[in-house]
Design an enzyme around this catalytic site. Structure first.
Site, short mmCIF file in Angstrom:
data_model
loop_
_atom_site.label_atom_id
_atom_site.label_comp_id
_atom_site.label_asym_id
_atom_site.label_seq_id
_atom_site.Cartn_x
_atom_site.Cartn_y
_atom_site.Cartn_z
CB CYS A 89 -9.81 -27.76 7.22
SG CYS A 89 -8.52 -26.52 6.90
CB CYS A 145 -4.94 -25.78 7.39
SG CYS A 145 -5.51 -26.01 9.09
CG HIS A 151 -8.24 -23.17 10.28
ND1 HIS A 151 -8.65 -24.28 9.57
CD2 HIS A 151 -9.36 -22.43 10.50
CE1 HIS A 151 -9.96 -24.21 9.39
NE2 HIS A 151 -10.41 -23.11 9.95
CB CYS A 203 -7.65 -29.02 10.09
SG CYS A 203 -8.51 -27.53 10.66
CD GLN A 230 -9.82 7.10 -0.36
OE1 GLN A 230 -10.88 7.08 0.29
NE2 GLN A 230 -8.79 6.30 -0.08
CG ASP A 236 -5.19 6.57 -0.83
OD1 ASP A 236 -4.14 6.35 -0.20
OD2 ASP A 236 -6.21 5.87 -0.69
CG ASP A 287 -0.26 -0.01 2.51
OD1 ASP A 287 0.96 0.23 2.54
OD2 ASP A 287 -0.93 -0.22 3.53
CB SER A 288 0.30 4.60 -1.12
OG SER A 288 -0.84 5.02 -0.38
N GLY A 289 0.87 3.81 2.12
CA GLY A 289 1.06 4.48 3.39
C GLY A 289 -0.04 5.49 3.70
N GLY A 290 -0.84 5.82 2.66
CA GLY A 290 -1.89 6.83 2.85
C GLY A 290 -2.84 6.48 4.00
CE1 TYR A 291 -7.91 2.75 6.78
CE2 TYR A 291 -6.07 1.58 7.80
CZ TYR A 291 -7.41 1.93 7.78
OH TYR A 291 -8.24 1.46 8.76
CG ASP A 321 -5.82 -5.44 2.14
OD1 ASP A 321 -5.55 -5.25 3.33
OD2 ASP A 321 -6.40 -4.60 1.41
N GLY A 375 -10.93 3.65 1.31
CA GLY A 375 -11.72 4.48 2.21
C GLY A 375 -12.97 3.82 2.74
#
Lengths: 346, 346
Positions: free
Chosen positions: A277, A279, A308, A282, A162, A114, A60-64, A239, A189
């Site tokens: 499952c 994993c 898991h 499990c 946004q 952003d 990510d850009s760091g904006g958030y 994500d 956003g």
């Protein structure tokens, strides 16, 4: 995309992450630029080498994070200044710096810088954030092209839309971001407190405005039911920290509903967390054992449930792709969403 | 034997533990009897199922922990009573109970219940502890035979020699324990503060008194240099928390000396922790990355160094076996011990 905030998907070795069928992970520019710093990452050999991850990485850009985590000391059209949460140092970030850092980290997909607004937000501030996000996207694209030409490095650059939950601002922002032109497009956003219905109406409005032939990415979302609804609206990528964060807190996602491993009902259980499952938790460990590990503060508890939950999400995404290819996604998703309504009150 | 105190080698999944060439692990009866309790372990499916470990497990008897960790409320020839460190409950332990618990846990090698004395210790108390250790060993053997007959369960029972650093008591105890007759023999009550020279002179005195054709096990030891000296004296087996505990504290064992990963000298290092090491940490991660993980409190730091240190110890043991088979162990060990003298001031 599982989230590897500081250069590690918490508690999960890359070889085990590959076994969950994870194809791409996210790392946070904000955290990495502060610690260990982009110079250190480059000297270590780049972000893939730091993380020992040979598949794609999106940063990510760091904006958030700048707008949600840090103490801001200046915000204007040029960029932002904030205090580092690590050592209090004053840090400068703008479109060019965020792009340069992500390119130098060596990410495969990088995001435009952003301005992410909280919810609720003053209409004037929201409009200014949209205006800046568009202007910064233009500068990011130029910086990215410059870096690609001078450093001979290929990465994809995604634009971010946004506009909060304001339909008119979302439309305007989407139109301009698409006009600038990017390799993929993100809806940013959201999931900042606006609630499921507002999230979904905004996604349903925005996703169709983004080019069908490019990846559409809903940032920071979400619960299984949110993912199903967003895919229905046309979203391709997500994500979220939920698989790992909930796993560390003894919360397991299963198709039959949430399993909270601290619950004493599991004390003597010889059953796996989720029957069927594949994993490693499990396949080899009982609910009773994992509960015991959480009770004793053993790292294996968080490790096993993180694995898991990531596997659960990757299986969900794999099922989604299968039903899309089969052409029966919409009908299938309705049933799935009903079986995942537990996620609302968990 | 890496140590899995509460039913988990801290931070290490069994599949990764197998990759270090670990053949057998140790688990602590004292911790497991208090939490989750032997009934819960049985309902979960036994200790191997709890730990998801299919290779041999040795359990200690709880003697060492009872005398070193717990608040004792009664000690006499019958047994001991102590307060649980988990919930303060009064717990009763004696030769028969300790043997029964270990058999029910399903361990492959179980240890006699013994009285472990601190250092220094009053001579009268030391002599009483030796007398009790011998009497309890006789009772453990009878209880083990009874359990094996009635439950049709096969496990090996090891006797333990006590006696502090008193040569005469060690001789007397070893003679009587050997007379009772066990599948293997352990030297207990060392590494409790008596210092390297006292440890080694006691091991050199005691090991040759134990049958050559049975495994000889030095409990709770130790640093690489201690292991080399003890093997020279005739010891075959060891358990120690150092590989994992030091790993969690950012301390890596290497043939070139200790590497402390919090040290800023490693900040930009693209080198592995130990060149040539085949552990998953050294194969994939740089010193700079691992230092970064410790700086950020990422679980991957402790996980990777625990794995590296266990692999380091297993490689040491493998080299020892190779030189014994080749017939040049003594000469080789002298050089090795010199290169491991750093362990004294680390």
């Amino acid at each position: 995309m599982p989230v590897g905030t500081a250069g590690a998907v918490k508690g999960v070795l890359p070889s085990l992450l590959e076994e969950t069928a994870t194809e791409i992970i996210l790392a946070n520019t904000y955290h990495l630029m502060l610690r260990p710093g982009v110079d250190a990452v480059q000297r270590i050999g780049g972000l893939h080498r730091l993380m020992a991850w040979n598949r794609p990485i999106l940063t990510d850009s760091g904006g958030y994070q700048v707008f949600s985590l840090s103490e801001l000391t200046r915000v204007d059209d040029e960029g932002v200044e904030f205090s580092s949460h690590v050592d209090g140092a004053r840090v400068h970030l703008n479109a060019e710096i965020a792009t340069d850092i992500q390119c130098r980290l060596g990410a495969d997909i990088i995001m435009c810088f952003d301005e992410c607004t909280p919810f609720p937000v003053d209409p004037g501030r929201l409009e200014a954030a949209v205006r800046r996000t568009i202007a910064w996207a233009r500068r990011c694209k130029a910086a990215h092209e410059h870096f690609a030409e001078t450093q001979n490095v290929a990465s994809l650059l995604f634009g971010i839309v946004q506009g909060g939950i304001d339909p008119e601002l979302r439309r305007r922002c989407a139109g301009q971001i698409v006009d600038i032109g990017f390799d993929g497009y993100a809806i940013g956003g959201l999931s900042v407190g606006e609630g499921h219905n507002n999230t979904m109406s905004t996604v349903e409005l925005t996703a169709p405005l983004l080019p069908h032939e490019r990846p559409r990415y809903l940032m920071g979302v979400g619960m299984p039911v949110d993912i199903l609804a967003a895919v229905q609206a046309g979203v391709d990528m997500f994500d979220c920290v939920l698989p790992t964060r909930n796993g560390r807190n003894a919360f397991a996602f299963t198709e039959q509903g949430p399993v909270r491993l601290r619950n004493s009902v599991h004390a003597d259980s010889a059953e796996p967390v989720e029957a069927g499952c594949d994993c490693c938790g499990c396949r080899h460990f009982t609910r009773g054992a994992i509960r015991h590990f959480f009770n004793c503060g053993e790292m294996l508890g968080p490790i096993l449930l993180s694995l898991h939950n990531i596997r659960f999400y990757q299986r969900l995404m794999s099922n989604i792709r299968e039903h899309i290819e089969r052409g029966d996604f919409a009908a299938w998703a309705v049933g799935q969403m009903q079986s995942y309504t537990w996620t609302d009150n968990s």
